[in-house]
Each structure stands twice: as structure tokens, then as C-alpha cells.
Design an enzyme around this catalytic site. Structure first.
Site, PDB file in Angstrom:
ATOM      1  N   GLU A 468     -62.050   2.514  31.635  1.00 18.96           N
ATOM      2  CA  GLU A 468     -63.336   1.883  31.319  1.00 18.96           C
ATOM      3  C   GLU A 468     -64.351   2.903  30.817  1.00 18.96           C
ATOM      4  O   GLU A 468     -65.209   2.583  29.991  1.00 18.96           O
ATOM      5  CB  GLU A 468     -63.871   1.136  32.541  1.00 18.96           C
ATOM      6  CG  GLU A 468     -63.027  -0.055  32.965  1.00 18.96           C
ATOM      7  CD  GLU A 468     -62.826  -1.073  31.857  1.00 18.96           C
ATOM      8  OE1 GLU A 468     -63.714  -1.197  30.982  1.00 18.96           O
ATOM      9  OE2 GLU A 468     -61.782  -1.752  31.839  1.00 18.96           O
ATOM     10  N   HIS A 474     -67.282   5.273  23.902  1.00 18.03           N
ATOM     11  CA  HIS A 474     -67.370   4.648  22.580  1.00 18.03           C
ATOM     12  C   HIS A 474     -68.796   4.132  22.355  1.00 18.03           C
ATOM     13  O   HIS A 474     -69.366   4.283  21.264  1.00 18.03           O
ATOM     14  CB  HIS A 474     -66.360   3.491  22.495  1.00 18.03           C
ATOM     15  CG  HIS A 474     -65.931   3.151  21.118  1.00 18.03           C
ATOM     16  ND1 HIS A 474     -64.976   2.194  20.852  1.00 18.03           N
ATOM     17  CD2 HIS A 474     -66.307   3.621  19.906  1.00 18.03           C
ATOM     18  CE1 HIS A 474     -64.787   2.101  19.553  1.00 18.03           C
ATOM     19  NE2 HIS A 474     -65.583   2.961  18.948  1.00 18.03           N
TER      20      HIS A 474
END
Length: 678
Positions: A468, A474
Site C-alpha cells: 500500500e 505514486h
């Protein structure tokens, strides 16, 4: 309510939403005001008498709807991680309203005409690459949404979208309620034989949080196979826990999801036909990297036969072990005997690792440490910044030189108000158009220990945290101009790639040695245990791959039905779909069955659950690249950051991958990883 905390951008650091001021009563008026404002802004763009240009049409659409966007990001994180009766009711009320609002924009013929006009001159408009790609994305998305349909078809499409938004919201709420209701209550501590002291304490704490003065509660996580099945020594308790997991959403009553599954699948098929596609899968995949259902089916079928072959070989060994204990082997027993066989074959006891996986140490000296070594970013906890729940911790992220990156929020613990699974949400999406930084959240569902006790993570929970956090990176590290391209706003079958790559650092020697420290003695994890763990990599991949492929197959089967196909029985449809794919294995049930398959019936992965293994081709190929080029180095991290994480969704993802790797991804590393290459 005349005003809400959402009316203007937050003045807190990094524009963190002012959670100390936000109450449940603020969401509805903010949504209504946001929709009104957005409608007015879009109308001005549509009715602009000037010829359509990039600035007055496409960029203007990116600037529109800021209030609505602010409240939506906060609300949908809240409704998934800390829901209440008020947020549940509001989400059901809002679902058809927001669907209608989006349709009013996407199906506006005059607006689509302006977008098309800009699209037609995009090559001669002096646009940079990101702006040109933005034009192309708007045109594609409006086209696939039905902007070119006739008025009658648009009217039916609006009805379908409104109904589907209501059904998928109801599916999620039913699942949360049924998952809470089916949590296993244990009266006798002897039935918890095999669990660690910490796990027993967490089960007692879960009971206390439900108002029980005695006994224990084993909460359910989202997948079929529950983590505690690996440790529970009593077969009858394992069977009860597995039965509770598998019946979710399929009991007669208010939380029965079976009728919802049938209606959602049927309406999605009808909508796809309206849009000119044979199936919902075809409509979805037309705008993904896979492009067609046949491409997905080809990959899944290529992997299914070797995966089930490996699963059958694994099952034979486990059945022998169970028989020696006098146990009639079933799916509930697989995790328990798999762990025993792992320990026997490799001298690996994953339960014995938990004392070395204290949560805060894993976070700071594992997850953050790897990110610092790769990308030069630093993390400082900010207890002065208030998050949306007392358990959620806020960290400031900066570059090596102290310049700001964003905020990272970790919400680690399970609670009845949180949906199952683990995920990342943005609360503020980075973009240069508004000079917005990034604020991202990771949600997990780790059982909370009693006050004063350490949080010890399982091997799988450590892996989930690294995964995660890959999504969080990102969101934090993308540097784009336009909000549409921020962070994880990429194709669904690409979005899992960065998160899967980040899993590799969990067992990277330099990282593992830094965080795998016994929480009481301070001793590092013994090297023999590390060696055994590495030697066992790839063990039990037959089961893991088969249960995943079964779920991905169900997703594709539900979404490849035609609008006129009659399906009347969920269980029968599942059975037939799995049998046709050679995946109807009683001891290896799908990772998710239809009635609790939140990814595809309420979570946005409809016809897209294949994405995990599709992205894993890129992931495995990238892991090989890191090994070939020296591993955990700043140079490698900078390359990965600049060419993949940093571009967000602002370029074609496969082109970005070729720019990073120098070629398209090869499938062989994936086949080797999952023992599918022989």
C-alpha cells in the site's frame, strides 16, 4: 448550512483538510453547493461564444468543480475508513445524484462538440505532450461514456447509471454490516489454541470494543481465507471461521447481496450494449492497456493449468498431514497445514516472526527507510496535525534538502466502521495547475491490541504495508500539471504496478536487517530464519495463484455476459464459470466469491480484477531490472521515480515503461516467480 469547511481551500500545511472543524453535517450541503458550482462552471465553458481552444475548454474543465472535488475526496475516505449511520445514509442518497451530475456533463452534446473541436486540431495547437495527452483523454472518456449517443439512448443510459450507483453503494454497505455481524464470537479461550498471546489479547480487545465483558471476537477480513486460519489449532474452530467468511452477503435478509449481484451484472451488460460493446468487459477494457477481453482471457487461461497442477500437488501433501492428525481435510484446513508444511520443509514459522515485526519499527526502519534510500525523501511525524480519526497518524514528507513533498497518513487498525481490505486514498491530489501538494492515506485492517501492548504484524501484514505504501509513493511523487493525471490516476490495469514493485524491499537484506528486530530483546531476526524465509519464496504459489485466478475468472465471467443472457442463480453461475476454466477446486475457493467481491461490485475494479497479475508482469520484470542494476540505490530510485512514479497518468503507461526498461516487459520473470515456468 450557510458555509462549510470545504468552501475554500484549506489553509493548513499542505492543504490538509481541517478535520477538527469537519462534522458529518457538513458533507451534504458541501456536496450540493459543489454540484451547483460545477454545473455553472461547465455551462459557462459549454456556452462560450469563442471558438473552442485548449485553454477555454480542456484546461477550463480541469479548473472546474474544485469545491465538489475537495468534499468528495474527504467524504469517500471517511465513508470507507470510519463510516457512521449518517455517512452511510448520505452515501446512498448521493450515489444517484452524483451519477446524474456526471452524466449531465459527459452526455452534453454541445460540450462534446467543443472537446472534439480541440481534439481535431491537437497536433497543430502548439501543445506540450501532457496537454495533448489531456485532450486525447477527454475525447476518449466522453466518447466511451456515451456522449455521441442519440437522445433516447442517453435517457436510458442516465437511468442505468443512477440505478447502478445505488446498487453498488448498497452492496458495500450490506457487506460491511454482514462482515461485522458474522465476526466469530468465542466463549472459551481454549478454542483459541494456536494463537499467540498478542492475537488472543487482540481478540479480547475486539470483544471489549463491541461491548462484551467476556469472551473473544475474531473479526473477518475481506478475502475468503482468513489470516488466523494459519494458527488456529482446532479444526472445528477453523471450520466455523471459514464458514462465516464464505457466507457473507448470501444469507436471506437485509444484507443479502445475491440479487444485487445479478442486477448489477445485468444492468452493466445493458449499458455496454447501449455504448456499442458486446459486454461490460469489452467496454471497460477498451480503455485499459489490455484493450480486449480476449487478451485477458488468454493470459488467465495460460496461467490456470500450471497453477491448478501445482495446487493439486500441494493439496496432496497437506491432505497426508491432515490425515495423520485424524482431520478430514477441507479448505478451512489449508492455511494451517500449509504453515506446518512450510515450517517442516524450510524451517520457517511465520508466526515466530511476529515479535520481529513491531509495527512502528516496520514503518520507520523498513518502509520509510527503503523510500529514503531510493528516493531521498524523509518522514517526520506531525502530531500537531489532526487527521480524521484518533488512530490515523500524520507524517510530513520532504526531499533530502528539506523542500516539501506532501503528507502521508497511516490508518493501521481495523474497526467496525471501516470496510475490509487495505487501500490508498488521496485527500489532496498533486497538480501544478492549482499548485496543490499531495496528501495521501493508507488504510489497513490490523487488529488493535490492548492499550500499552505492542502492535505485532504478521508476515502478510508487513507485505501489505509495503504494497500500500507503493501506492502512497505514486501519489506523493507524481509531478503533473493537471489534476486528471495526479498520482494513481492511471489505467486500472497499471495502477497496481508501483505498489507491487515496492513489495520487493520487504525482504531486501539491507532493509530487512534494519527493521526486523525483536520488540523485547532488540535482537535482529536470526540469519537462519532469514535464509529459510528466502528459501521458501515461491512456496505454496499453486494455492495463491489458483485462488487469485479463480476470482479474476469470476469477475470476467460476470462481465462478459450479454444484455439478453439470463442468470438466475449466483452460486450456480460461479460453479459453472470456475468449472469452465478448470478452477472449480473445492479446497481452493476463490479469493473472493461474488457476494463479498467488493473490488468488482462496489470498488471500481469491475472487469478489472485481472489487473493485479497483468501489472505483475511489469512488476516481476522491474524487480529483475533492480537486481541487474545494483538494487537499493539512489540512482535506481531516481530513474524509477522520474520515468514511472513521477509522470502519474500524464503519459501512456506502457510507453513510460519502455522508457524506463528500454523494452516491453517480458512475462518470463512472472512465470518463474509463481513457479509456472515448468
Amino acid at each position: 448550512m450557510d458555509s462549510t469547511p470545504f468552501d475554500t481551500p484549506s489553509t493548513l500545511p499542505y492543504r490538509l483538510p481541517p478535520f477538527a472543524e469537519i462534522t458529518d453535517e457538513h458533507y451534504r450541503p458541501a456536496f450540493l453547493a459543489g454540484m451547483r458550482e460545477h454545473e455553472s462552471e461547465v455551462a459557462a465553458i459549454r456556452d462560450d461564444p469563442e471558438p473552442a481552444t485548449f485553454q477555454n475548454t480542456i484546461a477550463a474543465l480541469e479548473r472546474a468543480g474544485r469545491l465538489l472535488h475537495r468534499v468528495a475526496l474527504v467524504f469517500y475516505n471517511k465513508s470507507s475508513s470510519d463510516s457512521s449511520e449518517a455517512t452511510n445514509a448520505l452515501e446512498e442518497e448521493l450515489a444517484p445524484m452524483l451519477a446524474a451530475h456526471e452524466d449531465a456533463i459527459r452526455l452534453d452534446a454541445k460540450l462534446f462538440h467543443r472537446i472534439t473541436a480541440v481534439w481535431e486540431i491537437r497536433d497543430d495547437a502548439g501543445l506540450d505532450d501532457e496537454a495533448k495527452y489531456l485532450v486525447e483523454r477527454y475525447h476518449t472518456e466522453f466518447t466511451l461514456a456515451g456522449a455521441g449517443l442519440g437522445d433516447d439512448d442517453k435517457s436510458r443510459l442516465r437511468d442505468l447509471n443512477a440505478r447502478l450507483s445505488t446498487l453498488t453503494t448498497r452492496f458495500e454497505k450490506n457487506l460491511l454490516a454482514d462482515t461485522n455481524d458474522l465476526a466469530l464470537t468465542i466463549d472459551d479461550v481454549a478454542d483459541l489454541e494456536g494463537l499467540s498471546e498478542g492475537e488472543v489479547a487482540a481478540a479480547r480487545e475486539a470483544a471489549r470494543m463491541r461491548g462484551l465483558t467476556e469472551g473473544f471476537v475474531l473479526s473477518l477480513v475481506l478475502p475468503t481465507s482468513q489470516p488466523l486460519l494459519k494458527s488456529l489449532a482446532r479444526p472445528e474452530v477453523r471450520e466455523r471461521l471459514m464458514a462465516a467468511s464464505r457466507i457473507r452477503g448470501s444469507r436471506p435478509g437485509d444484507t443479502d447481496n445475491r440479487a444485487l449481484v445479478l442486477e448489477i451484472a445485468r444492468l452493466r451488460a445493458e449499458r455496454a450494449r447501449l455504448l456499442g460493446f458486446d459486454s461490460h468487459a469489452a467496454a471497460v477494457l477498451a480503455d485499459q492497456t489490455a484493450k480486449t477481453p480476449d487478451a485477458v482471457s488468454s493470459m488467465l487461461s495460460r496461467l490456470s493449468a500450471p497453477a491448478t497442477r501445482n495446487a493439486a500437488a500441494e493439496q496432496s501433501v497437506l491432505e497426508d498431514a491432515a490425515r495423520a492428525d485424524g482431520v478430514s481435510f477441507s479448505a478451512a484446513d489449508w492455511p494451517y497445514y500449509e504453515e506446518r508444511q512450510r515450517a517442516k520443509q524450510f524451517s520457517v514459522d511465520t508466526a515466530a516472526m511476529k515479535p520481529y515485526f513491531e509495527a512502528d519499527r516496520v514503518l520507520r526502519d523498513g518502509v520509510f527507510f527503503a523510500a529514503t534510500r531510493l528516493y531521498g525523501i524523509r518522514f517526520t511525524e506531525r502530531p500537531d496535525l489532526v487527521a480524521y480519526h484518533p488512530d490515523a497518524r500524520v507524517f510530513e514528507v520532504t526531499e533530502d534538502d528539506g523542500s516539501p513533498v506532501g503528507l502521508y497518513i497511516l490508518d493501521l487498525y481495523t474497526r467496525d466502521s471501516k470496510r475490509g481490505g487495505a487501500w490508498m486514498n488521496p485527500l489532496v491530489e498533486q497538480n501544478a495547475l492549482f499548485d496543490d501538494p499531495a496528501v495521501v492515506v493508507n488504510n489497513l485492517n490490523v487488529p488493535k491490541p490492548p492499550a500499552g501492548s505492542p502492535t505485532l504484524l504478521s508476515y502478510d501484514e508487513v507485505n501489505t504495508l509495503f504494497h500500500e505504501f507503493g501506492h502512497a509513493l505514486h501519489g506523493l511523487l507524481a509531478r503533473v500539471t493537471y489534476p486528471k493525471f495526479s498520482g494513481t490516476n492511471v489505467f486500472r490495469d497499471f495502477v497496481e504496478f508501483p505498489s507491487q514493485v515496492n513489495e520487493m524491499w520487504m525482504l531486501w537484506p539491507e532493509v530487512l536487517d534494519n527493521y526486523a528486530v525483536h520488540y523485547e530483546t532488540g535482537e535482529r531476526m536470526p540469519q537462519e530464519l532469514v535464509d529459510a524465509l528466502n528459501a521458501s519464496t515461491g512456496y505454496a504459489e499453486g494455492f495463491a495463484t489458483s485462488e487469485y485466478l479463480a476470482a479474476a475468472t469470476l469477475d470476467q465471467a460476470w462481465h462478459r455476459i450479454g444484455a439478453d443472457d439470463e442468470v438466475g442463480d449466483v452460486a450456480g453461475f460461479e460453479r459453472d464459470a470456475l468449472a469452465a476454466a478448470g478452477l472449480n477446486l473445492p479446497a481452493v475457493p476463490p479469493r473472493y466469491s461474488s457476494t463479498y467481491f467488493a473490488h468488482v461490485f462496489s470498488g471500481g475494479y469491475d472487469a478489472g480484477y485481472y489487473s493485479y497479475i497483468w501489472s505483475e508482469v511489469l512488476d516481476a520484470d522491474t524487480v529483475e531490472w533492480f537486481h541487474e542494476n545494483g538494487g537499493l540505490t539512489r540512482e535506481n530510485g531516481d530513474r524509477f521515480r522520474s520515468r514511472l512514479l513521477g509522470v502519474g497518468g500524464s503519459t501512456d503507461p506502457l510507453a513510460a515503461y519502455r522508457g524506463f526498461r528500454g523494452r516491453d516487459a517480458a512475462i518470463e520473470p512472472l512465470l518463474k516467480r509463481r513457479n509456472l515456468d515448468s
